[in-house]
Design a protein around this motif. Structure first.
Motif, PDB file in Angstrom:
ATOM      1  N   GLY A  45       0.826  -1.202   0.000  1.00 45.15           N
ATOM      2  CA  GLY A  45       0.000   0.000   0.000  1.00 45.15           C
ATOM      3  C   GLY A  45       0.858   1.250   0.000  1.00 45.15           C
ATOM      4  N   GLU A  46       0.315   2.315  -0.530  1.00 46.67           N
ATOM      5  CA  GLU A  46       1.057   3.566  -0.707  1.00 46.67           C
ATOM      6  C   GLU A  46       1.575   4.142   0.605  1.00 46.67           C
ATOM      7  OE1 GLU A  46       0.253   7.960  -2.670  1.00 46.67           O
ATOM      8  OE2 GLU A  46      -1.046   6.292  -3.220  1.00 46.67           O
ATOM      9  N   GLU A  47       0.807   4.028   1.669  1.00 47.17           N
ATOM     10  CA  GLU A  47       1.183   4.611   2.961  1.00 47.17           C
ATOM     11  C   GLU A  47       2.471   3.999   3.510  1.00 47.17           C
ATOM     12  OE1 GLU A  47      -1.831   2.971   2.492  1.00 47.17           O
ATOM     13  OE2 GLU A  47      -2.869   4.780   1.844  1.00 47.17           O
ATOM     14  N   SER A  48       2.750   2.744   3.178  1.00 53.04           N
ATOM     15  CA  SER A  48       3.926   2.043   3.708  1.00 53.04           C
ATOM     16  C   SER A  48       5.174   2.236   2.858  1.00 53.04           C
ATOM     17  CB  SER A  48       3.618   0.549   3.800  1.00 53.04           C
ATOM     18  OG  SER A  48       2.498   0.329   4.611  1.00 53.04           O
ATOM     19  N   CYS A  49       5.078   2.958   1.773  1.00 51.81           N
ATOM     20  CA  CYS A  49       6.185   3.050   0.810  1.00 51.81           C
ATOM     21  C   CYS A  49       6.663   4.481   0.583  1.00 51.81           C
ATOM     22  CB  CYS A  49       5.742   2.429  -0.512  1.00 51.81           C
ATOM     23  SG  CYS A  49       5.198   0.725  -0.357  1.00 51.81           S
ATOM     24  N   THR A  50       6.476   5.330   1.540  1.00 43.25           N
ATOM     25  CA  THR A  50       6.818   6.734   1.333  1.00 43.25           C
ATOM     26  C   THR A  50       8.301   6.930   1.038  1.00 43.25           C
ATOM     27  OG1 THR A  50       6.998   7.043   3.720  1.00 43.25           O
ATOM     28  CG2 THR A  50       4.903   7.648   2.698  1.00 43.25           C
ATOM     29  N   ASP A  51       9.173   6.112   1.644  1.00 44.61           N
ATOM     30  CA  ASP A  51      10.607   6.265   1.379  1.00 44.61           C
ATOM     31  C   ASP A  51      10.951   5.938  -0.069  1.00 44.61           C
ATOM     32  OD1 ASP A  51       9.921   3.609   1.913  1.00 44.61           O
ATOM     33  OD2 ASP A  51      11.930   3.101   2.647  1.00 44.61           O
ATOM     34  N   LEU A  52      10.325   4.894  -0.624  1.00 40.65           N
ATOM     35  CA  LEU A  52      10.583   4.532  -2.023  1.00 40.65           C
ATOM     36  C   LEU A  52       9.952   5.537  -2.981  1.00 40.65           C
ATOM     37  CD1 LEU A  52      10.090   0.673  -1.803  1.00 40.65           C
ATOM     38  CD2 LEU A  52      12.240   1.905  -2.090  1.00 40.65           C
ATOM     39  N   ILE A  53       8.811   6.071  -2.605  1.00 38.08           N
ATOM     40  CA  ILE A  53       8.154   7.083  -3.431  1.00 38.08           C
ATOM     41  C   ILE A  53       9.025   8.332  -3.494  1.00 38.08           C
ATOM     42  CG2 ILE A  53       6.155   8.629  -3.577  1.00 38.08           C
ATOM     43  CD1 ILE A  53       4.511   6.283  -2.332  1.00 38.08           C
ATOM     44  N   GLU A  54       9.545   8.754  -2.347  1.00 38.21           N
ATOM     45  CA  GLU A  54      10.409   9.935  -2.303  1.00 38.21           C
ATOM     46  C   GLU A  54      11.712   9.699  -3.067  1.00 38.21           C
ATOM     47  OE1 GLU A  54       9.745  13.047  -1.374  1.00 38.21           O
ATOM     48  OE2 GLU A  54       7.719  12.272  -1.118  1.00 38.21           O
ATOM     49  N   ALA A  55      12.271   8.487  -2.968  1.00 36.43           N
ATOM     50  CA  ALA A  55      13.503   8.168  -3.698  1.00 36.43           C
ATOM     51  C   ALA A  55      13.274   8.283  -5.202  1.00 36.43           C
ATOM     52  CB  ALA A  55      13.986   6.770  -3.337  1.00 36.43           C
TER      53      ALA A  55
END
Length: 67
Positions: A45-55
């Motif tokens: 889910g998107e909420e758990s992947c903020t670090d990868l999204i920001e990268a």
């Protein structure tokens, strides 16, 4: 130089020239971070992947995309 190696040099030069003329599309930029981000979003889910999204956003910005 043999004709085979001369043709290889010319072909690679032509390929490089074509790559320089076409701008990079957002869909093709940062494939490593995009793949990791997408896999994480699908699994967790998107909420758990903020670090990868920001990268991925940082990688896109480094290539000149305005995100």
């Amino acid at each position: 130089m043999s004709s085979l190696s001369a043709a290889s040099v010319e072909a690679s030069a032509a390929t490089e020239g074509a790559e320089q003329k076409k701008p990079l599309k957002p869909c093709c930029a940062c494939p490593e971070t995009k793949k990791a981000r997408d896999a994480c979003i699908i699994e967790k889910g998107e909420e758990s992947c903020t670090d990868l999204i920001e990268a991925h956003k940082e990688c896109m910005r480094a290539l000149g995309f305005k995100i």
